[in-house]
Design a protein around this motif. Sequence first.
Motif, PDB file in Angstrom:
ATOM      1  N   SER A 294      31.355  31.847  29.279  1.00  0.00           N
ATOM      2  CA  SER A 294      30.531  33.013  29.562  1.00  0.00           C
ATOM      3  C   SER A 294      29.066  32.576  29.582  1.00  0.00           C
ATOM      4  CB  SER A 294      30.757  34.079  28.494  1.00  0.00           C
ATOM      5  OG  SER A 294      32.086  34.576  28.550  1.00  0.00           O
TER       6      SER A 294
ATOM      7  N   TRP B 258      29.114  39.513  36.561  1.00  0.00           N
ATOM      8  CA  TRP B 258      29.895  40.703  36.206  1.00  0.00           C
ATOM      9  C   TRP B 258      29.964  41.726  37.333  1.00  0.00           C
ATOM     10  CZ3 TRP B 258      26.965  45.171  36.391  1.00  0.00           C
ATOM     11  CH2 TRP B 258      25.574  44.994  36.366  1.00  0.00           C
TER      12      TRP B 258
ATOM     13  N   LYS C 256      38.365  36.118  38.920  1.00  0.00           N
ATOM     14  CA  LYS C 256      37.490  35.164  39.613  1.00  0.00           C
ATOM     15  C   LYS C 256      38.121  33.781  39.660  1.00  0.00           C
ATOM     16  CE  LYS C 256      33.510  37.800  38.056  1.00  0.00           C
ATOM     17  NZ  LYS C 256      32.546  37.959  36.972  1.00  0.00           N
ATOM     18  N   LEU C 257      38.822  33.404  38.575  1.00  0.00           N
ATOM     19  CA  LEU C 257      39.501  32.102  38.589  1.00  0.00           C
ATOM     20  C   LEU C 257      40.657  32.103  39.582  1.00  0.00           C
ATOM     21  CD1 LEU C 257      38.864  29.541  36.845  1.00  0.00           C
ATOM     22  CD2 LEU C 257      37.646  31.611  36.183  1.00  0.00           C
TER      23      LEU C 257
ATOM     24  N   HIS D 217      31.373  38.765  31.266  1.00  0.00           N
ATOM     25  CA  HIS D 217      32.289  38.618  32.404  1.00  0.00           C
ATOM     26  C   HIS D 217      31.894  37.534  33.406  1.00  0.00           C
ATOM     27  CE1 HIS D 217      33.728  42.420  30.868  1.00  0.00           C
ATOM     28  NE2 HIS D 217      32.629  43.063  31.264  1.00  0.00           N
ATOM     29  N   GLY D 218      30.742  36.893  33.234  1.00  0.00           N
ATOM     30  CA  GLY D 218      30.336  35.870  34.186  1.00  0.00           C
ATOM     31  C   GLY D 218      31.205  34.627  34.081  1.00  0.00           C
ATOM     32  N   ALA D 219      31.501  34.026  35.221  1.00  0.00           N
ATOM     33  CA  ALA D 219      32.310  32.798  35.256  1.00  0.00           C
ATOM     34  C   ALA D 219      31.395  31.609  35.426  1.00  0.00           C
ATOM     35  CB  ALA D 219      33.324  32.864  36.394  1.00  0.00           C
TER      36      ALA D 219
ATOM     37  N   THR E 227      36.406  37.876  34.348  1.00  0.00           N
ATOM     38  CA  THR E 227      36.452  36.436  34.592  1.00  0.00           C
ATOM     39  C   THR E 227      37.789  36.003  35.168  1.00  0.00           C
ATOM     40  OG1 THR E 227      35.172  36.327  32.530  1.00  0.00           O
ATOM     41  CG2 THR E 227      35.730  34.252  33.584  1.00  0.00           C
TER      42      THR E 227
ATOM     43  N   ALA F  21      35.806  26.930  31.281  1.00  0.00           N
ATOM     44  CA  ALA F  21      35.169  28.156  31.769  1.00  0.00           C
ATOM     45  C   ALA F  21      34.432  28.813  30.617  1.00  0.00           C
ATOM     46  CB  ALA F  21      36.217  29.105  32.351  1.00  0.00           C
TER      47      ALA F  21
ATOM     48  N   THR G 101      36.799  38.569  29.205  1.00  0.00           N
ATOM     49  CA  THR G 101      37.350  37.626  30.189  1.00  0.00           C
ATOM     50  C   THR G 101      38.678  38.088  30.765  1.00  0.00           C
ATOM     51  OG1 THR G 101      38.557  36.378  28.505  1.00  0.00           O
ATOM     52  CG2 THR G 101      36.282  35.681  28.983  1.00  0.00           C
TER      53      THR G 101
ATOM     54  N   ALA H  89      27.142  30.549  38.906  1.00  0.00           N
ATOM     55  CA  ALA H  89      28.000  31.444  38.133  1.00  0.00           C
ATOM     56  C   ALA H  89      28.282  32.704  38.937  1.00  0.00           C
ATOM     57  CB  ALA H  89      27.326  31.804  36.820  1.00  0.00           C
TER      58      ALA H  89
END
Length: 487
Positions: free
Chosen positions: A153, A98, A133-134, A80-82, A130, A151, A176, A95
């Motif tokens: 992970s 999550w 977050k965008l 889930h990290g961006a 993700t 983008a 995501t 970044a």
Amino acid sequence: MARFIGLDIGTSAVKAVLVDEAQAVLAEAAEPLATERPRPLWSEQHPDAWWRAVATVLDRLAALAPLAEVAAIGLSGQMHGAVLLGADLKPLRPAILWNDGRAFAEAAALNADHPGLAAIVGVPAMAGFTAPKLAWLARHEPPVRAGLKVALSPKDYLRLVLTGELATDLSDAAGTWWLDEARRDWCDAALAACGLDRSFMPRLVEGTVATGSVRAELGRRWGLPPGVIVAAGAGDTAAGAIGVGVVAEGTAVASLGTSANLLAATACYRPDPGRLVHAFCHALPGRWFQMAAMLNGASCLSWAASLVGADVATLVAEAEAAYAGPGDLVFLPYLAGERTPHDDPHARGAFFGLTAASDRRALVQAVLEGVAFTFADAVDCIAATGTPLGEIAAVGGGARSDLWMRILASVVDRPILRHRGGDKGPAFGAARLARLALTGEAPEAVCAAPPILDRMEPEPGLAAAYRPRLARFRRLYAAVREEFRPL
């Protein structure tokens, strides 16, 4: 004999294991990571810190055992990290992780504006995914959003540095909120909901596919032979499941790492968005899983240790020596909010029932019990979808505690199994995926459950004693939920 490396980019550490063809772990290394929390609800790490840690653990691995016979590397990482890269494929900012809750309003808007997408992408949008977050970036950091090229992970940033390739596997892409889980392809409607299209995404491959080779100059640094392939790998949840053989319908694993989750493998895509159960692609072709995701696992025990100024091992030993059954102190373990079953980024931790007699042993036992209660919620959510849950494998740092596993077995009223190598976690699963990428073997031949170390059966007396305490735990959260919101 070929050897394989598994790399796991976790939240608290980067870990590496070296595995031989008999699946014996020959060497392992780890390097801690720090998390920055510059504002309330924020949680960030810089991708360059991951790369420095990876280089360090590979240096250590090479010092422990020659790497000249390594044939493939598998990657695993926090989901889930961006990781936001510009046109030069360098990070535009740290970044967003999550367990970052800043995008709660954007998640709510995605669900309200696109109610049909949850059944396609596996679960309603939540702040830690993700996609929200965008949407948050577009509102709050428009220069970063305008400069975005791709983008990724977290683990896939390491792939880029190692090989120069932009790719991801289906299990990581599943987290995501942009993946059509049944079709195992990007979901154009979900991307469009965030103002994106496929040009911003890495190519999709199954976790068992080779995605490139280690750059020659890096291979020379660690004594790797030329042409070492890098497998697509898996998100850490899927990789941990593969490491203990949870790949077929009817198998399940409870992970007690920094966060916690309960994963049940399924032979088909089986969504249930209303219960906040995540229905995601597994890292093996033609397989899926259901997962209850909890944001607070063994990190709660680390937090308690820092609170009282003692190390975790000492505190757990004290609690085990003093344990005489369920305690009266209740701990809500929501230090970083919660996903399943609450989807509440504002939830926070709380002790209830403190008296002048409450000592650190009581606090630690309450922490162990509070996290175990969240697994009871997880079991109920998955079982309610119709997925059968029998015995459950346990992995992660928290699974090392005999007392915690004893409590967990009785709270969820199911046997808990610990496997040999289960403490190696996602890194071992990543090494298995590396082997599959090299050999093309049938996954069942490589991803069998390791030998069982021990089996914790639920104790009827303890199970009965914990039931009213679980009910109190649930009532307590319901009573104070609104009080967690900012004033």
